[in-house]
Enzyme design. Structure first.
Site: not given
Length: 247
Positions: A17, A38, A63, A145, A158
């Site tokens: 995704s 994935d 994983d 990020s 995160y």
């Protein structure tokens, strides 16, 4: 065959995704052979059917937080293609958001295990395989990020994991540059994806005024930068962390 990564083998984690899926589609468009990996094997298969189907592409259930799973995947890839991938895109990532005082140790650790440790395990296995096979012009692209730079309320796990990805990227670039294996990162901002779909609309409306372009980004807009960093068009870009945030 045409395209900026034509004929190369690309392993993309988190391929089921969001940015991972978009990276698969863009790299396939640019001529790469795609391994869509994935933790959710069905999601990887959906990406495979969605736009990268064909004999030259495969999908794997992996994983990334488990070394056994990562090493088995690398063996399967080499068995299938006879050589390891020369493009690695580490897009696998999860969130387990909560305020720091309410976050339990398991929530914190799980995010680090997937986002940071998972990136380490995939890079370690891939780089070792590339060096043993004498692969040159390798490219590793890690997905960080912007909250790894700014922090974010409710995301101490995160944001810490993504800050770690940037520091890790710069170290990998120094260690593997002599082997002609580059390592860079993309630093996405607020991107429309399953991860951000869970964000309440009222929170989105508070964030958008701080984005110069006034909108959320699309996964493909990040994927196009990933494709550039994966290609020889960025042959002297190493250890860079490129923001894709809309300003």
């Amino acid at each position: 065959m045409s395209g900026i990564v034509a004929g190369k083998i690309a392993l993309v984690t988190g391929a089921g995704s969001g940015i991972g899926r978009a990276a698969c589609l863009v790299l396939a468009r640019e001529g790469a052979n795609i391994i869509a990996a994935d933790q959710c094997g069905l999601a990887a298969q959906e990406t495979h059917r969605y736009g990268v189907g064909g004999k030259k592409h495969i999908c794997l259930s992996v994983d990334v937080s488990m070394s056994e799973s990562v090493n088995m995947a690398m063996s399967d890839i080499i068995d299938n293609y006879t050589v390891p991938p020369s493009i690695i895109v580490n897009s696998a990532g999860i969130t387990r958001d909560n305020f720091l005082l309410k976050m339990d140790e398991r929530m914190f650790q799980k995010v680090l295990d997937v986002n940071l440790k998972g990136t380490f395990l995939v890079v370690q296995a891939a780089a070792k395989a590339m060096i043993e096979a004498k692969i040159t012009r390798g490219s590793i692209v890690n997905v960080a990020s912007i909250v790894g730079r700014t922090g974010n309320i409710g995301q101490c796990n995160y944001s810490a994991s993504k800050a770690g990805v940037e520091a890790f990227t710069k170290t990998v670039a120094k260690e593997f540059g002599p082997f002609d294996i580059r390592c860079n990162a993309v630093v996405p901002g607020f991107i429309k994806s399953p991860m951000t779909d869970a964000v309440p609309e009222k929170v989105i409306q508070k964030i958008l005024p701080h984005v110069a372009m006034g909108r959320m980004g699309r996964p493909q807009e990040v994927a196009e930068v990933i494709a550039f960093l994966s290609s020889e068009r960025s042959s002297y870009v190493n250890g860079a962390c490129v923001e894709v945030t809309g300003g």
